[in-house]
Design a protein around this motif. Structure first.
Motif, PDB file in Angstrom:
ATOM      1  N   GLU A   1     -23.113 -13.336  11.885  1.00 21.20           N
ATOM      2  CA  GLU A   1     -23.509 -13.433  13.294  1.00 21.20           C
ATOM      3  C   GLU A   1     -22.315 -13.445  14.236  1.00 21.20           C
ATOM      4  O   GLU A   1     -22.456 -13.253  15.432  1.00 21.20           O
ATOM      5  CB  GLU A   1     -24.339 -14.693  13.522  1.00 21.20           C
ATOM      6  CG  GLU A   1     -25.649 -14.744  12.732  1.00 21.20           C
ATOM      7  CD  GLU A   1     -26.600 -13.609  13.119  1.00 21.20           C
ATOM      8  OE1 GLU A   1     -26.466 -13.058  14.226  1.00 21.20           O
ATOM      9  OE2 GLU A   1     -27.466 -13.263  12.292  1.00 21.20           O
ATOM     10  N   GLY A   2     -21.136 -13.742  13.716  1.00 20.35           N
ATOM     11  CA  GLY A   2     -19.941 -13.825  14.548  1.00 20.35           C
ATOM     12  C   GLY A   2     -18.879 -14.599  13.803  1.00 20.35           C
ATOM     13  O   GLY A   2     -18.965 -14.766  12.582  1.00 20.35           O
ATOM     14  N   GLY A   3     -17.884 -15.061  14.556  1.00 22.90           N
ATOM     15  CA  GLY A   3     -16.820 -15.799  13.882  1.00 22.90           C
ATOM     16  C   GLY A   3     -15.926 -16.531  14.857  1.00 22.90           C
ATOM     17  O   GLY A   3     -16.055 -16.404  16.079  1.00 22.90           O
ATOM     18  N   LEU A   4     -15.035 -17.329  14.294  1.00 23.32           N
ATOM     19  CA  LEU A   4     -14.016 -18.036  15.074  1.00 23.32           C
ATOM     20  C   LEU A   4     -12.678 -17.661  14.453  1.00 23.32           C
ATOM     21  O   LEU A   4     -12.475 -17.881  13.259  1.00 23.32           O
ATOM     22  CB  LEU A   4     -14.235 -19.552  14.997  1.00 23.32           C
ATOM     23  CG  LEU A   4     -13.259 -20.394  15.831  1.00 23.32           C
ATOM     24  CD1 LEU A   4     -13.607 -20.315  17.311  1.00 23.32           C
ATOM     25  CD2 LEU A   4     -13.287 -21.860  15.373  1.00 23.32           C
ATOM     26  N   ILE A   5     -11.801 -17.083  15.253  1.00 25.70           N
ATOM     27  CA  ILE A   5     -10.528 -16.623  14.689  1.00 25.70           C
ATOM     28  C   ILE A   5      -9.352 -17.369  15.296  1.00 25.70           C
ATOM     29  O   ILE A   5      -9.325 -17.628  16.504  1.00 25.70           O
ATOM     30  CB  ILE A   5     -10.366 -15.090  14.845  1.00 25.70           C
ATOM     31  CG1 ILE A   5      -9.101 -14.614  14.108  1.00 25.70           C
ATOM     32  CG2 ILE A   5     -10.349 -14.640  16.305  1.00 25.70           C
ATOM     33  CD1 ILE A   5      -9.043 -13.114  13.902  1.00 25.70           C
ATOM     34  N   GLN A   6      -8.435 -17.775  14.429  1.00 29.86           N
ATOM     35  CA  GLN A   6      -7.141 -18.297  14.889  1.00 29.86           C
ATOM     36  C   GLN A   6      -6.122 -17.194  14.642  1.00 29.86           C
ATOM     37  O   GLN A   6      -5.742 -16.928  13.503  1.00 29.86           O
ATOM     38  CB  GLN A   6      -6.738 -19.560  14.125  1.00 29.86           C
ATOM     39  CG  GLN A   6      -5.364 -20.064  14.594  1.00 29.86           C
ATOM     40  CD  GLN A   6      -4.987 -21.427  14.066  1.00 29.86           C
ATOM     41  OE1 GLN A   6      -5.266 -21.768  12.931  1.00 29.86           O
ATOM     42  NE2 GLN A   6      -4.339 -22.215  14.910  1.00 29.86           N
TER      43      GLN A   6
ATOM     44  N   PHE B   1     -12.946 -17.544  10.503  1.00 33.72           N
ATOM     45  CA  PHE B   1     -14.105 -18.249   9.933  1.00 33.72           C
ATOM     46  C   PHE B   1     -15.351 -17.451  10.281  1.00 33.72           C
ATOM     47  O   PHE B   1     -15.549 -17.086  11.448  1.00 33.72           O
ATOM     48  CB  PHE B   1     -14.285 -19.637  10.553  1.00 33.72           C
ATOM     49  CG  PHE B   1     -13.359 -20.681  10.020  1.00 33.72           C
ATOM     50  CD1 PHE B   1     -13.259 -20.911   8.659  1.00 33.72           C
ATOM     51  CD2 PHE B   1     -12.604 -21.463  10.883  1.00 33.72           C
ATOM     52  CE1 PHE B   1     -12.410 -21.892   8.162  1.00 33.72           C
ATOM     53  CE2 PHE B   1     -11.755 -22.441  10.393  1.00 33.72           C
ATOM     54  CZ  PHE B   1     -11.654 -22.657   9.037  1.00 33.72           C
ATOM     55  N   LEU B   2     -16.217 -17.215   9.311  1.00 33.23           N
ATOM     56  CA  LEU B   2     -17.453 -16.482   9.589  1.00 33.23           C
ATOM     57  C   LEU B   2     -18.591 -17.440   9.922  1.00 33.23           C
ATOM     58  O   LEU B   2     -18.680 -18.543   9.378  1.00 33.23           O
ATOM     59  CB  LEU B   2     -17.850 -15.652   8.370  1.00 33.23           C
ATOM     60  CG  LEU B   2     -16.949 -14.449   8.064  1.00 33.23           C
ATOM     61  CD1 LEU B   2     -17.391 -13.792   6.768  1.00 33.23           C
ATOM     62  CD2 LEU B   2     -16.970 -13.454   9.214  1.00 33.23           C
ATOM     63  N   GLY B   3     -19.469 -16.995  10.827  1.00 33.03           N
ATOM     64  CA  GLY B   3     -20.704 -17.723  11.107  1.00 33.03           C
ATOM     65  C   GLY B   3     -21.880 -16.887  10.615  1.00 33.03           C
ATOM     66  O   GLY B   3     -21.906 -15.677  10.850  1.00 33.03           O
ATOM     67  N   HIS B   4     -22.823 -17.519   9.908  1.00 32.29           N
ATOM     68  CA  HIS B   4     -23.923 -16.768   9.297  1.00 32.29           C
ATOM     69  C   HIS B   4     -25.276 -17.052   9.937  1.00 32.29           C
ATOM     70  O   HIS B   4     -26.295 -16.564   9.477  1.00 32.29           O
ATOM     71  CB  HIS B   4     -23.998 -17.091   7.799  1.00 32.29           C
ATOM     72  CG  HIS B   4     -22.719 -16.824   7.070  1.00 32.29           C
ATOM     73  ND1 HIS B   4     -22.291 -15.562   6.754  1.00 32.29           N
ATOM     74  CD2 HIS B   4     -21.742 -17.660   6.639  1.00 32.29           C
ATOM     75  CE1 HIS B   4     -21.123 -15.631   6.130  1.00 32.29           C
ATOM     76  NE2 HIS B   4     -20.763 -16.890   6.059  1.00 32.29           N
TER      77      HIS B   4
ATOM     78  N   MET C   1     -12.676 -16.296   5.797  1.00 30.15           N
ATOM     79  CA  MET C   1     -13.137 -17.556   5.213  1.00 30.15           C
ATOM     80  C   MET C   1     -14.564 -17.821   5.656  1.00 30.15           C
ATOM     81  O   MET C   1     -14.925 -17.503   6.786  1.00 30.15           O
ATOM     82  CB  MET C   1     -12.268 -18.725   5.698  1.00 30.15           C
ATOM     83  CG  MET C   1     -10.847 -18.677   5.216  1.00 30.15           C
ATOM     84  SD  MET C   1      -9.826 -19.881   6.084  1.00 30.15           S
ATOM     85  CE  MET C   1      -9.699 -19.132   7.672  1.00 30.15           C
ATOM     86  N   SER C   2     -15.352 -18.404   4.761  1.00 27.06           N
ATOM     87  CA  SER C   2     -16.654 -18.895   5.168  1.00 27.06           C
ATOM     88  C   SER C   2     -16.782 -20.320   4.678  1.00 27.06           C
ATOM     89  O   SER C   2     -16.737 -20.573   3.477  1.00 27.06           O
ATOM     90  CB  SER C   2     -17.777 -18.051   4.573  1.00 27.06           C
ATOM     91  OG  SER C   2     -18.998 -18.729   4.773  1.00 27.06           O
ATOM     92  N   GLN C   3     -16.887 -21.253   5.608  1.00 33.19           N
ATOM     93  CA  GLN C   3     -17.046 -22.649   5.192  1.00 33.19           C
ATOM     94  C   GLN C   3     -18.511 -22.965   4.912  1.00 33.19           C
ATOM     95  O   GLN C   3     -18.813 -23.972   4.301  1.00 33.19           O
ATOM     96  CB  GLN C   3     -16.454 -23.587   6.248  1.00 33.19           C
ATOM     97  CG  GLN C   3     -14.938 -23.419   6.314  1.00 33.19           C
ATOM     98  CD  GLN C   3     -14.239 -24.565   6.991  1.00 33.19           C
ATOM     99  OE1 GLN C   3     -14.722 -25.095   7.982  1.00 33.19           O
ATOM    100  NE2 GLN C   3     -13.087 -24.953   6.475  1.00 33.19           N
ATOM    101  N   THR C   4     -19.407 -22.102   5.369  1.00 32.14           N
ATOM    102  CA  THR C   4     -20.816 -22.283   5.016  1.00 32.14           C
ATOM    103  C   THR C   4     -21.008 -21.990   3.527  1.00 32.14           C
ATOM    104  O   THR C   4     -21.736 -22.694   2.827  1.00 32.14           O
ATOM    105  CB  THR C   4     -21.693 -21.333   5.845  1.00 32.14           C
ATOM    106  OG1 THR C   4     -21.403 -21.544   7.221  1.00 32.14           O
ATOM    107  CG2 THR C   4     -23.168 -21.573   5.596  1.00 32.14           C
ATOM    108  N   LEU C   5     -20.344 -20.914   3.060  1.00 32.27           N
ATOM    109  CA  LEU C   5     -20.445 -20.555   1.642  1.00 32.27           C
ATOM    110  C   LEU C   5     -19.388 -21.271   0.800  1.00 32.27           C
ATOM    111  O   LEU C   5     -19.595 -21.579  -0.346  1.00 32.27           O
ATOM    112  CB  LEU C   5     -20.247 -19.044   1.467  1.00 32.27           C
ATOM    113  CG  LEU C   5     -21.046 -18.120   2.381  1.00 32.27           C
ATOM    114  CD1 LEU C   5     -20.774 -16.674   2.027  1.00 32.27           C
ATOM    115  CD2 LEU C   5     -22.525 -18.414   2.245  1.00 32.27           C
TER     116      LEU C   5
END
Lengths: 420, 81
Positions: free
Chosen positions: A173-178, A122-125, A278-282
């Protein structure tokens, strides 16, 4: 039944004989009721249900009835992402149960489902995104599910083709990876479950559409189909995308609307993205298939439709987002786009449970996230159809939760499927 | 893509409009709890024609009642609400 057990030896023997000995992977089933259980819908979930009914519960008189052909519906239309990093504890338990099954599935089925745990990122923006991802990661770790919060540099190392510029349209800016998440070959999942279920005696009946239900008072005793009436002790609806239509044949109305979801794929290229992005923000997600195409998707079409075709504008949204993240994608040709019909439930979570009619059960409402749940959903639904009781992991997902105010609303969007 | 004939603005592209809900699922202030619950959470979700409420959000802003086939995407009628 089938072509025996697949192995390196059978492959070698095939090579010597020019690979002409391979037989059908499952029989062309004919209706020969009565059955103990009929599963309506020969998608991944329905076939998995039939497999686990036979394997876990020893129920051999099982039929899967499918209006088209195996692999022709949503099983072959999704973007193949597998992960369990949800926010709500009920969904975490459900998808983690499924993810654990994914990790042994090829051995379990003696069929290569090409499960590839390449990581789901997951990307963080923005700072706010990173705070949200950190919160989610903590919740996952507390549940015993892997989650790594990674910084900007780590994201850049993971996918060097990301636009990491400070003036990017969507700065990263960063991300969360599983890391245990990834992709699987979607058709192979259906074919593998079909073959394994067939080997246990399940009848897989294709080109057989349900047109109504056999009833005795409040009890459903089987189905009417285009190939005649078939009697069953228990009947399970497992037709996500068409749950509203099939339940309507029994006079039921569900908290589900059918909406279109589209996906796209580019021409195949050499490996360029080796994780699921994946980006859940977008709301955009893409990964590279084993064949080399970049497969992606985005939002559903925001209005009800059973048409299996979508509006170009939604495709444009997700492609524009993907290109803004990985500018190199703009150099690729898109070779195909397609659409599937998704069961948009009114809290965004699936429904697995009994219906107001005796002997009739429902598994549906998977919104646009059903593929990852295939083995878990099937196994939990088999438990329900075999015992009449919901497994504790599936119990929170009953149909009664809507009237009782127990909705499981991951997005906090309320009963508005078009806002998810 | 739908081309929706707005009774106020004429034919406009789907993107200007927003789907709201099925026309039979409006929750009224004085509805009994069970009636409101049905309107909130139960849908016929027909594989065929249904009446729906849309709003011309990026146009005149008016609420509309569309009768539309969810399989063929054919629009039978659009009326002001």
């Amino acid at each position: 039944m089938g072509a025996g057990r697949y192995s390196a030896l059978s492959l070698l023997r095939g090579a010597l004989g020019g690979h002409r000995h391979w037989g059908r992977a499952w029989r062309a089933g004919e209706p020969r009721g009565p059955y103990d259980v009929i599963v309506i819908g020969g998608g991944g979930h329905g076939l998995a249900t039939a497999y686990y009914l036979a394997k876990d519960h020893g129920i051999r008189r099982v039929a899967v009835i499918e209006k088209g052909w195996i692999g022709g519906g949503n099983t072959g239309r999704n973007t193949t992402i597998v992960r369990s990093n949800y926010r709500q504890p009920q969904l975490q338990r459900l998808l983690e149960y499924s993810l654990k099954l994914w990790h042994g599935l090829s051995d379990e089925l003696n069929y290569n489902v090409m499960f590839s745990p390449r990581g789901a990122l997951f990307l963080g923006h923005s700072d706010a995104d990173m705070a949200r991802l950190a919160e989610r990661g903590d919740a996952l770790i507390a549940m015993g599910i892997d989650a790594d919060l990674i910084d900007r540099d780590a994201v850049a190392r993971l996918v060097p083709l990301f636009d990491m510029g400070r003036d990017a349209r969507w700065p990263i800016e960063g991300g969360l990876i599983q890391r245990r998440g990834g992709t699987a070959r979607h058709d192979a999942v259906a074919w593998g479950f079909a073959r394994a279920a067939d080997n246990l005696g399940v009848d897989i009946i294709e080109n057989c559409e349900v047109t109504g239900f056999l009833r005795e008072g409040n009890r459903v005793t089987g189905v009417r189909t285009t190939r005649g009436d078939i009697a069953a002790g228990r009947t399970g609806i497992c037709v996500a995308g068409n749950s509203g239509h099939v339940a309507g044949l029994a006079g039921l109305k569900l908290p589900i609307e059918s909406h279109t979801l589209q996906a796209w794929v580019t021409e195949p290229v050499k490996p360029m993205i080796d994780t699921v992005v994946m980006s859940q923000t977008l709301h955009c997600y893409f990964s590279q298939s084993d064949k080399g195409g970049i497969v992606g998707g985005g939002d559903p079409d925001f209005f009800p439709s059973y048409a299996q075709r979508g509006a170009p504008i939604r495709l444009e949204d997700s492609i524009a987002q993907a290109i803004s993240l990985v500018p190199a994608l703009s150099r690729l040709r898109m070779v195909r786009s397609w659409a599937g019909v998704t069961d948009m439930s009114f809290d965004g979570s699936p429904i697995i449970g009994e219906t107001p009619l005796d002997g009739l059960y429902l598994n549906g409402g998977w919104c646009y996230g059903g593929f990852k749940a295939t083995p878990g959903s099937g196994r939990l639904y088999a438990h329900l159809l075999a015992t009449g009781q919901s497994h504790p992991i599936a119990a929170p997902f009953d149909l009664a939760r809507f009237a009782q105010g127990r909705t499981i609303d991951e997005a906090g969007a309320g009963p508005m499927p078009q806002n998810r | 893509m739908l081309l929706i004939p707005c009774p106020h603005c004429g034919p406009r592209i789907q993107e200007e409009f927003a789907y709201e809900r099925s026309a039979d699922s409006v929750v009224r202030l004085d509805d009994a709890p069970d009636v409101a619950m049905t309107a909130l959470f139960s849908r016929a979700n027909l594989r065929g024609e249904e009446a729906e409420i849309w709003v011309h959000a990026q146009g005149c802003g008016q609420w509309l009642r569309l009768t539309r086939d969810r399989m063929s995407h054919a629009i039978r009628s659009v009326e002001p609400l």
